[in-house]
Design a protein around this motif. Structure first.
Motif, PDB file in Angstrom:
ATOM      1  N   HIS A   1      -1.836 -10.639 -10.865  1.00 44.86           N
ATOM      2  CA  HIS A   1      -2.776  -9.799 -10.119  1.00 44.86           C
ATOM      3  C   HIS A   1      -2.173  -8.423  -9.824  1.00 44.86           C
ATOM      4  O   HIS A   1      -2.496  -7.795  -8.816  1.00 44.86           O
ATOM      5  CB  HIS A   1      -3.184 -10.500  -8.826  1.00 44.86           C
ATOM      6  N   ALA A   2      -1.299  -7.949 -10.729  1.00 43.31           N
ATOM      7  CA  ALA A   2      -0.621  -6.665 -10.535  1.00 43.31           C
ATOM      8  C   ALA A   2      -1.589  -5.495 -10.318  1.00 43.31           C
ATOM      9  O   ALA A   2      -1.347  -4.651  -9.445  1.00 43.31           O
ATOM     10  CB  ALA A   2       0.310  -6.385 -11.712  1.00 43.31           C
ATOM     11  N   PRO A   3      -2.694  -5.393 -11.078  1.00 40.35           N
ATOM     12  CA  PRO A   3      -3.615  -4.267 -10.833  1.00 40.35           C
ATOM     13  C   PRO A   3      -4.149  -4.244  -9.409  1.00 40.35           C
ATOM     14  O   PRO A   3      -4.316  -3.159  -8.819  1.00 40.35           O
ATOM     15  CB  PRO A   3      -4.732  -4.501 -11.848  1.00 40.35           C
ATOM     16  N   ARG A   4      -4.402  -5.410  -8.858  1.00 42.51           N
ATOM     17  CA  ARG A   4      -4.903  -5.468  -7.480  1.00 42.51           C
ATOM     18  C   ARG A   4      -3.819  -5.046  -6.489  1.00 42.51           C
ATOM     19  O   ARG A   4      -4.103  -4.379  -5.491  1.00 42.51           O
ATOM     20  CB  ARG A   4      -5.421  -6.870  -7.173  1.00 42.51           C
ATOM     21  N   MET A   5      -2.577  -5.428  -6.766  1.00 40.81           N
ATOM     22  CA  MET A   5      -1.492  -5.021  -5.882  1.00 40.81           C
ATOM     23  C   MET A   5      -1.272  -3.515  -5.974  1.00 40.81           C
ATOM     24  O   MET A   5      -1.041  -2.844  -4.953  1.00 40.81           O
ATOM     25  CB  MET A   5      -0.209  -5.769  -6.227  1.00 40.81           C
ATOM     26  N   ARG A   6      -1.316  -2.950  -7.168  1.00 41.36           N
ATOM     27  CA  ARG A   6      -1.136  -1.498  -7.304  1.00 41.36           C
ATOM     28  C   ARG A   6      -2.218  -0.740  -6.538  1.00 41.36           C
ATOM     29  O   ARG A   6      -1.946   0.276  -5.884  1.00 41.36           O
ATOM     30  CB  ARG A   6      -1.147  -1.107  -8.781  1.00 41.36           C
ATOM     31  N   SER A   7      -3.441  -1.246  -6.635  1.00 46.15           N
ATOM     32  CA  SER A   7      -4.549  -0.612  -5.920  1.00 46.15           C
ATOM     33  C   SER A   7      -4.319  -0.672  -4.414  1.00 46.15           C
ATOM     34  O   SER A   7      -4.548   0.307  -3.692  1.00 46.15           O
ATOM     35  CB  SER A   7      -5.865  -1.303  -6.291  1.00 46.15           C
ATOM     36  N   TRP A   8      -3.836  -1.830  -3.934  1.00 46.73           N
ATOM     37  CA  TRP A   8      -3.581  -1.968  -2.498  1.00 46.73           C
ATOM     38  C   TRP A   8      -2.418  -1.072  -2.068  1.00 46.73           C
ATOM     39  O   TRP A   8      -2.474  -0.434  -1.003  1.00 46.73           O
ATOM     40  CB  TRP A   8      -3.297  -3.415  -2.118  1.00 46.73           C
ATOM     41  N   LEU A   9      -1.357  -0.992  -2.855  1.00 49.68           N
ATOM     42  CA  LEU A   9      -0.214  -0.165  -2.484  1.00 49.68           C
ATOM     43  C   LEU A   9      -0.615   1.309  -2.367  1.00 49.68           C
ATOM     44  O   LEU A   9      -0.154   2.021  -1.464  1.00 49.68           O
ATOM     45  CB  LEU A   9       0.920  -0.331  -3.492  1.00 49.68           C
ATOM     46  N   ARG A  10      -1.476   1.771  -3.260  1.00 47.77           N
ATOM     47  CA  ARG A  10      -1.964   3.152  -3.153  1.00 47.77           C
ATOM     48  C   ARG A  10      -2.728   3.339  -1.844  1.00 47.77           C
ATOM     49  O   ARG A  10      -2.556   4.351  -1.145  1.00 47.77           O
ATOM     50  CB  ARG A  10      -2.867   3.486  -4.342  1.00 47.77           C
ATOM     51  N   THR A  11      -3.572   2.369  -1.521  1.00 43.86           N
ATOM     52  CA  THR A  11      -4.349   2.441  -0.276  1.00 43.86           C
ATOM     53  C   THR A  11      -3.440   2.303   0.937  1.00 43.86           C
ATOM     54  O   THR A  11      -3.565   3.050   1.918  1.00 43.86           O
ATOM     55  CB  THR A  11      -5.411   1.318  -0.254  1.00 43.86           C
ATOM     56  N   ARG A  12      -2.506   1.367   0.855  1.00 43.43           N
ATOM     57  CA  ARG A  12      -1.612   1.075   1.986  1.00 43.43           C
ATOM     58  C   ARG A  12      -0.779   2.299   2.352  1.00 43.43           C
ATOM     59  O   ARG A  12      -0.565   2.573   3.547  1.00 43.43           O
ATOM     60  CB  ARG A  12      -0.698  -0.102   1.597  1.00 43.43           C
ATOM     61  N   ARG A  13      -0.301   3.020   1.386  1.00 45.31           N
ATOM     62  CA  ARG A  13       0.564   4.168   1.652  1.00 45.31           C
ATOM     63  C   ARG A  13      -0.196   5.353   2.216  1.00 45.31           C
ATOM     64  O   ARG A  13       0.415   6.304   2.711  1.00 45.31           O
ATOM     65  CB  ARG A  13       1.320   4.542   0.374  1.00 45.31           C
ATOM     66  N   ARG A  14      -1.511   5.309   2.152  1.00 50.20           N
ATOM     67  CA  ARG A  14      -2.315   6.375   2.775  1.00 50.20           C
ATOM     68  C   ARG A  14      -2.624   6.088   4.244  1.00 50.20           C
ATOM     69  O   ARG A  14      -3.106   6.975   4.957  1.00 50.20           O
ATOM     70  CB  ARG A  14      -3.626   6.563   2.000  1.00 50.20           C
ATOM     71  N   LEU A  15      -2.388   4.849   4.680  1.00 50.47           N
ATOM     72  CA  LEU A  15      -2.676   4.482   6.065  1.00 50.47           C
ATOM     73  C   LEU A  15      -1.614   5.054   6.998  1.00 50.47           C
ATOM     74  O   LEU A  15      -0.427   5.029   6.697  1.00 50.47           O
ATOM     75  CB  LEU A  15      -2.734   2.958   6.209  1.00 50.47           C
TER      76      LEU A  15
END
Length: 302
Positions: free
Chosen positions: A202-216
């Motif tokens: 599920h790497a694509p989902r984790m990459r998407s979350w990491l991009r979102t997470r780092r903007r928080l």
């Protein structure tokens, strides 16, 4: 040494949390909490150092005896048994690798009294079937909100790594990169460190979350946080998994993250991962515990 105060407190909080379709009353929670506290004190007096040492014989000794070592009244036995069955259910829900000796005792009592005893043959498996895994993945990936992106990565990570709920909640942002690198170092039961090796499907989902997470904007460095930037708790994680399972139309005896841990172990074995590696990934001290997941899932569809 058994943490009597900590276990009793966390158990009563669990009883009062969102884990039951019909919530327990405050009076029942107090009664069950006192009963479990006395059980833990009994274990300490009996010389038990860890919960994993508890067996059906210790449960029987506690349930059946009163302060004068005579047979306890039936209503006392009933309360003690019900409290302990739930207590060991709680330990399993937070990822403790324990069987439920209280349930075994209850089943044994039913058999002796002429009841059927044992668990129903129709009880649903404690792992997801392949089609259910696909449905859960689909449901988790439907929302593009912050919470939706997080939940998609969260479900994927547990299915890929088999981590316990407490371990998932303790992951940091750096561990997200470790997931993408196919290995995670986690601190598990007994403060033991272990290396989990896996394929990050599920790497694509984790990459998407990491991009979102780092903007928080938050000072919390945990990997999985709320929209407000607060780290997820075990209770929140349970609610997220339970809600997604419900939306996917999946109904199991277990509904929380531990169901996904069971499923991860079964998926590894079905895909040919060596039993020893699965044992190391899960942090089991006994390979016999790991072997229970053998053959719960057939080979995946080609």
């Amino acid at each position: 040494m058994i943490d009597i105060e900590g276990l009793t407190d966390s158990y009563t909080k669990w009883l009062g949390g969102p884990n039951f379709r019909n919530p327990y009353s405050a009076a029942t929670i107090r009664l069950y909490g006192v009963t479990v506290r006395r059980f833990l004190e009994f274990l300490d007096f009996d010389g038990a150092m860890e919960i994993i040492e508890v067996n059906i014989h210790l449960v029987r000794k506690y349930v059946m005896s009163d302060m004068k070592n005579e047979i306890a009244p039936k209503n006392t036995q009933t309360v003690r048994t019900s409290s302990l069955v739930l207590f060991f259910d709680y330990l399993e829900s937070v990822g403790e690798n324990v069987v439920n000796p209280a349930r075994a005792f209850m089943d044994d009592q039913k058999r002796k009294s002429g009841g059927r005893g044992g668990r129903s043959a129709s009880r649903l498996k404690t792992v997801l079937e392949w089609d259910e895994i696909d449905r859960l993945r689909f449901e988790a990936g439907r929302s593009e909100t912050i919470a939706g992106i997080r939940d998609a990565a969260l479900i994927g990570l547990i299915l890929d790594t088999g981590l316990r709920a407490s371990e998932v909640c303790g992951l940091t942002i750096a561990d997200g990169d470790g997931y993408l690198a196919r290995r995670l170092k986690v601190i598990g039961k007994g403060d033991k460190e272990r290396l989990v090796r896996f394929e990050p499907h599920h790497a694509p989902r984790m990459r998407s979350w990491l991009r979102t997470r780092r903007r928080l904007t938050t000072r919390d460095d945990r990997l999985f946080v709320t929209d407000q930037g607060n780290g997820l708790t075990i209770a929140m994680l349970y609610m997220i998994v339970s809600r997604l399972l419900h939306r996917a139309g999946i109904h199991k005896a277990q509904r929380g993250p531990h169901l996904l841990r069971h499923t991860a172990a079964s998926m590894w074995l079905a895909n040919g991962v060596e039993l020893k590696q699965v044992q190391e990934n899960l942090g089991h001290s006994n390979i016999g515990t790991t072997s229970r997941y053998l053959h719960l899932l057939g080979s995946p569809n080609p």
